[in-house]
Design a protein around this motif. Sequence first.
Motif, PDB file in Angstrom:
ATOM      1  N   GLY B  33       0.799  -1.216   0.000  1.00 24.98           N
ATOM      2  CA  GLY B  33       0.000   0.000   0.000  1.00 24.98           C
ATOM      3  C   GLY B  33       0.832   1.268   0.000  1.00 24.98           C
ATOM      4  O   GLY B  33       0.302   2.367  -0.020  1.00 24.98           O
ATOM      5  N   LYS B  34       2.157   1.108   0.007  1.00 24.20           N
ATOM      6  CA  LYS B  34       3.033   2.275   0.036  1.00 24.20           C
ATOM      7  C   LYS B  34       3.701   2.474  -1.320  1.00 24.20           C
ATOM      8  O   LYS B  34       3.672   1.605  -2.181  1.00 24.20           O
ATOM      9  CB  LYS B  34       4.117   2.090   1.103  1.00 24.20           C
ATOM     10  N   MET B  35       4.313   3.627  -1.445  1.00 26.54           N
ATOM     11  CA  MET B  35       5.072   3.909  -2.657  1.00 26.54           C
ATOM     12  C   MET B  35       6.546   3.884  -2.276  1.00 26.54           C
ATOM     13  O   MET B  35       6.993   4.688  -1.449  1.00 26.54           O
ATOM     14  CB  MET B  35       4.665   5.285  -3.176  1.00 26.54           C
ATOM     15  N   THR B  36       7.273   2.947  -2.854  1.00 25.16           N
ATOM     16  CA  THR B  36       8.675   2.772  -2.482  1.00 25.16           C
ATOM     17  C   THR B  36       9.570   3.136  -3.662  1.00 25.16           C
ATOM     18  O   THR B  36       9.328   2.698  -4.787  1.00 25.16           O
ATOM     19  CB  THR B  36       8.945   1.306  -2.077  1.00 25.16           C
ATOM     20  N   ALA B  37      10.582   3.936  -3.403  1.00 28.38           N
ATOM     21  CA  ALA B  37      11.540   4.297  -4.445  1.00 28.38           C
ATOM     22  C   ALA B  37      12.754   3.389  -4.362  1.00 28.38           C
ATOM     23  O   ALA B  37      13.189   3.036  -3.263  1.00 28.38           O
ATOM     24  CB  ALA B  37      11.965   5.746  -4.278  1.00 28.38           C
ATOM     25  N   ASN B 215       8.799   5.297   1.081  1.00 22.93           N
ATOM     26  CA  ASN B 215      10.011   4.601   1.523  1.00 22.93           C
ATOM     27  C   ASN B 215      11.067   4.661   0.433  1.00 22.93           C
ATOM     28  O   ASN B 215      10.745   4.902  -0.736  1.00 22.93           O
ATOM     29  CB  ASN B 215       9.703   3.131   1.827  1.00 22.93           C
ATOM     30  N   VAL B 216      12.284   4.407   0.833  1.00 23.82           N
ATOM     31  CA  VAL B 216      13.353   4.426  -0.159  1.00 23.82           C
ATOM     32  C   VAL B 216      14.341   3.288   0.093  1.00 23.82           C
ATOM     33  O   VAL B 216      14.691   2.986   1.230  1.00 23.82           O
ATOM     34  CB  VAL B 216      14.068   5.808  -0.189  1.00 23.82           C
ATOM     35  N   VAL B 217      14.696   2.599  -1.030  1.00 26.63           N
ATOM     36  CA  VAL B 217      15.683   1.526  -0.984  1.00 26.63           C
ATOM     37  C   VAL B 217      16.885   1.999  -1.783  1.00 26.63           C
ATOM     38  O   VAL B 217      16.743   2.388  -2.935  1.00 26.63           O
ATOM     39  CB  VAL B 217      15.126   0.235  -1.624  1.00 26.63           C
ATOM     40  N   VAL B 218      18.045   1.987  -1.172  1.00 25.90           N
ATOM     41  CA  VAL B 218      19.249   2.404  -1.899  1.00 25.90           C
ATOM     42  C   VAL B 218      20.052   1.176  -2.285  1.00 25.90           C
ATOM     43  O   VAL B 218      20.416   0.369  -1.427  1.00 25.90           O
ATOM     44  CB  VAL B 218      20.127   3.346  -1.041  1.00 25.90           C
TER      45      VAL B 218
END
Lengths: 266, 286
Positions: B33-37, B215-218
């Motif tokens: 349900g979230k938007m993750t980059a 959220n963000v994934v690097v």
Amino acid sequence: MGNITLGRYIPLDSPVHKMDPRAKIMAMLLVLISIFFPAGWTGYAIIFVAVAGVIILSKLSFKFIWKAMKPMLFMLVFLLFINIFFTKTGDLWLEIGNFTIYSDAILNTLYIAVRLLLMIMITTALTATTKPLDMTLGIEDLLTPFKKIHVPAHEIAMLISIALRFIPDLIEETERIIKAQESRGVDLREGKFSEKIMAILSLIVPLFVSAFQRAEDLANAMEARGYAPGEKRTRYKVLKMHMRDYILLLGAAAILTGMILLAYFL
Amino acid sequence: MSISFEHVSHIYSKGTPYEYKALTDINLEIEEGKMTAVIGQTGSGKSTLVQHLNALLLPEEGTIHILDRVITAGEKPKKLKSLRGDVGLVFQFPEYQLFEETVLKDVAFGPKNFGVPEEEAQKKAKQALRLVGLPEDVYEKSPLELSGGQKRRVAIAGILAMNPKVLVLDEPTAGLDPKGAVSMMSLFWDLNKKHGKTILIVTHDMEHVFHYCDNVVVMADGRVSLHTNVKEFFKDTSLCKGLNILPPALLRMKDLLKENGFDVPEDVMDETALAKCIARQVKKNG
Ligand SMILES: Nc1ncnc2c1ncn2[C@@H]1O[C@H](COP(=O)(O)OP(=O)(O)O)[C@@H](O)[C@H]1O
Ligand SMILES: [Mg+2]
């Protein structure tokens, strides 16, 4: 697609990789021609040992050759069946009721298999050790004498080099489009006939569109940099023959002579 | 229902001289349900990672849970097709996958592959085209006649028409003009906030991450080097600087103002609030 090995360049550090492409192309042609002389099993054994030697020297693995050979196996099995049913000469090796197998059926198939194997080994030894660009330089140089009879040596070489240059790109593009369409539920393996046709169309059309696009981009880029066919061009890389190249050529010539002698004089 | 990676690795062209390990020991849980980059330098494995989500690529090691399915290394995945319907993957430069004679037909191609009858598929296609904001007069045009931005919308509609629960987008704004990119991002925002789709988006644009994502994934060298929420990530510029990323304009502005003696609280996170805060201090000091 990643497992296509036929015709692919393998970057390794070996004396064969360093050889002059002209020498390699000429040697390949000479040895390819020698296969077609009926020099018998002794002849093939000699060629095999020589080519295997070059392959070992080039650090390629035989697994790689085997992978290139694999797609041909189906054809060979098919050939074996045809031969078993229609070749009825030589010694009778097997008889079960009406079913017979004669020695020539097996030997003929084996003969073709060996020739095929040799051809694949020889061409692979060239393509796997020669960068596409060097290959075209070599072809251009070898074609130069034919300019006198109006063979457009440079244009042919440019055509070949562009075609070779785009093979990996097109393979990559195909993989990409397959993945993109698979994400849209395309199933290339299963499905009804009509679905399969759609699946193939969904691949071919984008592939053509992008190939034309690439061709146009390349043509523009070449023109923008002043490329004009037929003009005199200098080269960045100048080919030079070394000792090892002469040895390779000599070896190839020796094999050809040997096969002719074996076939007609011994 | 969840999306998670456990000890996942991926190797391209295994067993050839071209062998390359593109992912190493990925452990990741993506919030639904979230938007993750997903961010990281070119070649860091972002595309490779996201292609595991609909099993276009299979892991060499490890396990992936997607919705109610499990993909384990070395096992042939089951129910592949339904997975591809539930996880819609939009490739980089998706306009290259258009092939039908008309826009409408191309968008209806996806649902038809999942056995939706023609009429129903057309209805879904029209819905999807409306969603991405394409006017009706392009429906019967050839996709090749459209502009780059329109083509891309058609391609995205082609995935949306399958009504996926999870939408994965690989650099969807690459090559678009800034205005087109912003309207593309607001489309994804709507899909996430109004239509409840879980969205995973690969991007290089920190402004997009800052303004639209949760959220963000690097990624770095085939590993997840950081996974946090966007608020935390952009609390100040220190994390960005440590990862060699240019922070969003607002954060750079805040840094400059602080350097010049202004007092900027951490929770000031948009232009209006920043302007007010500065105006207040200027007035106070005369
Ligand atoms: N089909 C492939 N075969 C071999 N190597 C690949 C393939 N696709 C990607 N790679 C390599 O894997 C690495 C990660 O690629 P990718 O996931 O596309 O990175 P990103 O999307 O972050 O730019 C790169 O070094 C790339 O060269
Ligand atoms: Mg990528």
